[in-house]
Design an enzyme around this catalytic site. Structure first.
Site, mmCIF file in Angstrom:
data_model
loop_
_atom_site.group_PDB
_atom_site.id
_atom_site.type_symbol
_atom_site.label_atom_id
_atom_site.label_comp_id
_atom_site.label_asym_id
_atom_site.label_seq_id
_atom_site.Cartn_x
_atom_site.Cartn_y
_atom_site.Cartn_z
ATOM 1 N N LYS A 182 0.840 -1.196 0.000
ATOM 2 C CA LYS A 182 0.000 0.000 0.000
ATOM 3 C C LYS A 182 0.873 1.243 0.000
ATOM 4 O O LYS A 182 1.875 1.304 0.697
ATOM 5 C CB LYS A 182 -0.893 0.003 1.248
ATOM 6 C CG LYS A 182 -1.749 1.245 1.426
ATOM 7 C CD LYS A 182 -1.468 2.144 2.618
ATOM 8 C CE LYS A 182 -0.210 2.086 3.350
ATOM 9 N NZ LYS A 182 0.067 3.208 4.283
ATOM 10 N N PRO B 133 9.564 -4.395 3.967
ATOM 11 C CA PRO B 133 10.106 -3.995 5.261
ATOM 12 C C PRO B 133 8.990 -3.665 6.246
ATOM 13 O O PRO B 133 7.883 -3.276 5.857
ATOM 14 C CB PRO B 133 10.954 -2.762 4.937
ATOM 15 C CG PRO B 133 10.452 -2.278 3.614
ATOM 16 C CD PRO B 133 9.944 -3.475 2.886
ATOM 17 N N ALA C 77 7.257 0.614 7.761
ATOM 18 C CA ALA C 77 7.829 1.275 6.586
ATOM 19 C C ALA C 77 6.850 2.162 5.843
ATOM 20 O O ALA C 77 7.195 2.712 4.796
ATOM 21 C CB ALA C 77 8.382 0.220 5.621
ATOM 22 N N LEU D 265 4.166 1.132 4.317
ATOM 23 C CA LEU D 265 3.626 0.382 3.184
ATOM 24 C C LEU D 265 2.422 -0.470 3.568
ATOM 25 O O LEU D 265 1.933 -1.248 2.747
ATOM 26 C CB LEU D 265 4.715 -0.528 2.591
ATOM 27 C CG LEU D 265 5.903 0.198 1.956
ATOM 28 C CD1 LEU D 265 6.972 -0.802 1.533
ATOM 29 C CD2 LEU D 265 5.457 1.046 0.772
ATOM 30 N N GLY D 266 1.963 -0.332 4.816
ATOM 31 C CA GLY D 266 0.831 -1.130 5.255
ATOM 32 C C GLY D 266 1.100 -2.609 5.190
ATOM 33 O O GLY D 266 0.190 -3.397 4.921
ATOM 34 N N ASP E 49 -5.850 0.646 8.088
ATOM 35 C CA ASP E 49 -5.572 0.409 6.668
ATOM 36 C C ASP E 49 -6.152 -0.912 6.154
ATOM 37 O O ASP E 49 -6.167 -1.140 4.942
ATOM 38 C CB ASP E 49 -4.060 0.403 6.407
ATOM 39 C CG ASP E 49 -3.435 1.781 6.478
ATOM 40 O OD1 ASP E 49 -4.187 2.781 6.504
ATOM 41 O OD2 ASP E 49 -2.201 1.858 6.523
#
Length: 267
Positions: free
Chosen positions: A10, A91, A94, A96-97, A130
């Site tokens: 994400k 990771p 980070a 990025l969800g 999220d």
């Protein structure tokens, strides 16, 4: 029977923090988009639920058995049990969800095998703000804490994208705590490209204060031929969007070897 799903990374093409709410959460307006790559999950029937974590970032999970994947399994009826392998390629901490994307992948596997209960959205939201967006993993607008979802015209499907992280974990809590409380206005209206171009990430400044190396990543991406470079979520991952895959791949090759990178396309 074996099930498999990609937990699509994400990114927040824009993230506007409007105010701090009485319940302690922040009122957000965000533009979710998803990359066509991420963690990989496979599941097989088992007498009881089991979770195995492999991959480059497996060791960064403090408690794999308290992992959001296990919590997602517990939140949904899925038969006697599943033996799940999580290949952790994104990771952790980070922006990025990653954990939310993993949970979203579990929801999709349960949907494919058994169907989802009518209240799946509420169950997903209880796992994390999220997670509801990550269940469908399609571009959308999120409001409230990010769980109130609206469709958006996706004119960037297939757009080349590069993700870059300086390999420094950055937990969400301290970043939100560092937000200066200034409402800089609503997210613009329009299609994905318009909102991305005209929007912003209000968490970029507090994240930079905690991890100055984010600035190095943003500078490198800004000089790489991208038409947009921005931090995702609460960081420390940044993304860049390009007109061509050749530009993206050349940018990836030019990034420092010490940084984590992922080249893909928007879904």
């Amino acid at each position: 029977m074996s099930l498999s799903q990609t937990a699509y990374a994400k990114i927040n093409l824009a993230l506007h923090v409007r105010r701090r709410r009485a319940d302690g959460y922040h009122e957000l307006e965000t533009l979710f988009a998803f990359v066509d790559a991420g963690d990989e999950l496979t599941a097989r029937p088992s007498p009881q639920d089991r979770l195995h974590v492999t991959g480059e970032f497996a060791g960064t999970l403090d408690d794999p058995f308290g992992n959001i994947v296990a919590k997602a399994l517990s939140a949904l009826p899925h038969g006697q049990g599943w033996d799940v392998t999580l290949d952790k390629r994104l990771p952790v901490a980070a922006g990025l969800g990653g954990g939310s994307a993993d949970a979203g992948a579990v929801f999709r596997m349960v949907r494919d095998a058994h169907g989802l209960p009518d209240d799946w959205h509420q169950r997903a939201a209880r796992l994390g703000a999220d997670v509801p967006a990550c269940v469908e993993s399609v571009a959308c607008i999120g409001r409230g804490t990010g769980t109130e979802l609206e469709p958006v015209a996706n004119d960037l499907a297939g757009a080349p994208v590069l993700l870059v992280n300086p390999r420094i974990p950055l937990p969400t809590g301290p970043v939100f705590k560092g937000w200066d409380g200034v409402d800089r206005g609503p997210m613009p209206q329009g299609n994905l490209r318009t909102i991305a171009r005209e929007g912003r990430n209000d968490l970029e400044a507090p994240a930079l204060a905690l991890v100055p190396q984010i600035g190095d990543v943003l500078d490198a991406l800004a000089d790489s031929g991208a038409w947009l470079a921005r931090m995702s979520g609460s960081g420390a991952t940044c993304f860049a969007l390009y007109d061509t895959a050749r530009q993206r791949d050349a940018a990836k090759a030019a990034m420092p070897a010490a940084w984590w990178t992922l080249a893909g396309s928007l879904r």
